[in-house]
Design a protein around this motif. Structure first.
Motif, PDB file in Angstrom:
ATOM      1  N   TRP A 143       0.854  -1.196   0.000  1.00 12.06           N
ATOM      2  CA  TRP A 143       0.000   0.000   0.000  1.00 12.06           C
ATOM      3  C   TRP A 143       0.892   1.251   0.000  1.00 12.06           C
ATOM      4  CZ3 TRP A 143      -5.279  -0.368  -0.347  1.00 12.06           C
ATOM      5  CH2 TRP A 143      -5.869  -1.597  -0.020  1.00 12.06           C
ATOM      6  N   PRO A 144       1.509   1.594  -1.136  1.00 13.41           N
ATOM      7  CA  PRO A 144       2.378   2.773  -1.168  1.00 13.41           C
ATOM      8  C   PRO A 144       1.579   4.041  -0.891  1.00 13.41           C
ATOM      9  CG  PRO A 144       1.939   1.998  -3.396  1.00 13.41           C
ATOM     10  CD  PRO A 144       1.404   0.944  -2.467  1.00 13.41           C
ATOM     11  N   GLY A 145       2.252   5.001  -0.265  1.00 11.90           N
ATOM     12  CA  GLY A 145       1.577   6.262   0.042  1.00 11.90           C
ATOM     13  C   GLY A 145       0.713   6.213   1.280  1.00 11.90           C
ATOM     14  N   ALA A 146       0.791   5.111   2.049  1.00  9.53           N
ATOM     15  CA  ALA A 146      -0.024   4.999   3.262  1.00  9.53           C
ATOM     16  C   ALA A 146       0.328   6.105   4.251  1.00  9.53           C
ATOM     17  CB  ALA A 146       0.188   3.636   3.911  1.00  9.53           C
ATOM     18  N   ARG A 147      -0.692   6.594   4.931  1.00  8.78           N
ATOM     19  CA  ARG A 147      -0.510   7.616   5.952  1.00  8.78           C
ATOM     20  C   ARG A 147      -1.169   7.159   7.240  1.00  8.78           C
ATOM     21  NH1 ARG A 147      -1.549  13.452   2.921  1.00  8.78           N
ATOM     22  NH2 ARG A 147       0.047  13.195   1.283  1.00  8.78           N
ATOM     23  N   CYS A 148      -0.684   7.689   8.350  1.00 11.87           N
ATOM     24  CA  CYS A 148      -1.241   7.322   9.647  1.00 11.87           C
ATOM     25  C   CYS A 148      -1.309   8.551  10.536  1.00 11.87           C
ATOM     26  CB  CYS A 148      -0.378   6.239  10.301  1.00 11.87           C
ATOM     27  SG  CYS A 148      -0.997   5.680  11.903  1.00 11.87           S
ATOM     28  N   ARG A 149      -2.385   8.647  11.283  1.00 12.40           N
ATOM     29  CA  ARG A 149      -2.535   9.739  12.236  1.00 12.40           C
ATOM     30  C   ARG A 149      -3.127   9.199  13.527  1.00 12.40           C
ATOM     31  NH1 ARG A 149      -7.778  11.863  12.757  1.00 12.40           N
ATOM     32  NH2 ARG A 149      -9.316  11.068  11.262  1.00 12.40           N
TER      33      ARG A 149
END
Length: 303
Positions: free
Chosen positions: A190-196
């Motif tokens: 999952w390239p470009g994954a972000r987490c907050r």
């Protein structure tokens, strides 16, 4: 074949569905609106919710008009979800092998699930397989560090003299912080994954909070229910005293809670094509065992 950790999880949750629904399910429900937003769940979206538990995410997605399929590894959870969300297709399925075709869903969600699988990379890769190109994933886990709600049980167990066996370690380690969780998704394709971070205040009644561990839910519940009756009584007495010191308005406990929410879009790499057919690693070679409920007949960390 399940390894030691997966076998531990199957045993841990067997027969605990009702106890979970009445206790820690409400804790985990706080993250659901942000989870569905991150997955882009809206009217007409084909959603797969894995580790659905009593169907909390599935019910919220149906309220948005999504077409919902929901699965869980524990049959008791599936029965509750089928009753709670009769409009959804609900069945038993176990990561990392799902009985769905490639690209079958527009979005996939996993609310506090990735921390319950032996190989989270394989699980996330399988979720990628069943998501169409351009579709989205959203997943939550608990971060590393202190957990005020669980620390209350930890102190009570210590004061009560409980013996605590070590649970099996997860074979695939990753940092339980935003960068680490996003990086796990990237490693799974999952390239470009972000987490907050997602934050909220959880306010259970003391007996509601106790009921989960008393019912054997999660590792902390397994520890408690493995003790002698005398030890359980000492732990409960310690818990009552410690909880009484934390009571706020309305006689409720109050815990400041933080979760990690990661999301990504499925990007099709060069030369890749979605066939709509199952891959050798998953697909409809293992059929979804559904639990059907007529429309007129209504989860904490899961550690």
């Amino acid at each position: 074949m399940a390894g030691e950790f997966d076998a531990h999880e199957r045993e841990l949750w067997a027969g605990r569905a009702v106890a979970y629904q009445g206790s820690f399910a409400r804790l985990c429900a706080h993250a659901v609106p942000a989870l569905l937003d991150a997955a882009g769940v809206a009217e007409g979206v084909r959603l797969l919710d894995v580790g659905t538990g009593p169907g909390t995410v599935a019910a919220a997605a149906r309220e948005r008009g999504a077409r919902v399929t929901a699965v869980d590894a524990e049959p008791g959870m599936v029965e509750l979800a089928a009753a709670n969300v009769p409009e959804a297709e609900v069945g038993v399925a176990v990561l990392p092998r799902l009985p769905f075709a490639d690209g079958e869903f527009d979005a996939v969600t996993a609310n506090f699930v990735v921390n319950h699988v032996e190989d989270p990379i394989a699980a996330l890769a399988e979720l990628r397989r069943v998501t169409r190109p351009g579709g989205r994933i959203a997943a939550t886990i608990w971060p590393a560090g202190p957990n005020p709600g669980m620390s209350l049980f930890d102190r009570a167990l210590t004061e009560g003299g409980a013996e605590r066996p070590e649970p099996p370690r997860v074979p695939v380690e990753f940092e339980r912080d935003p960068d680490g969780f996003a990086g796990l998704l990237v490693r799974a394709g999952w390239p470009g994954a972000r987490c907050r971070e997602v934050r909220w205040t959880h306010r259970p009644a003391p007996e509601e909070w106790w009921s989960g561990v008393a019912g054997g839910v999660a590792n902390v519940g397994r520890v408690l229910t493995s003790q002698s009756p005398d030890t359980v009584a000492r732990v409960k007495a310690a818990y009552d005293r410690l909880a009484g010191e934390r009571l706020g308005p309305g006689g409720l406990l109050g815990f400041e809670v933080t979760a990690l929410l990661a999301s990504a879009e499925r990007v099709v790499e060069g030369g890749e094509e979605s066939t709509g057919e199952p891959s050798p690693a998953g697909g409809r070679s293992a059929s979804l065992v559904t639990v059907q409920q007529s429309a007129h007949v209504c989860t904490g960390e899961r550690e």
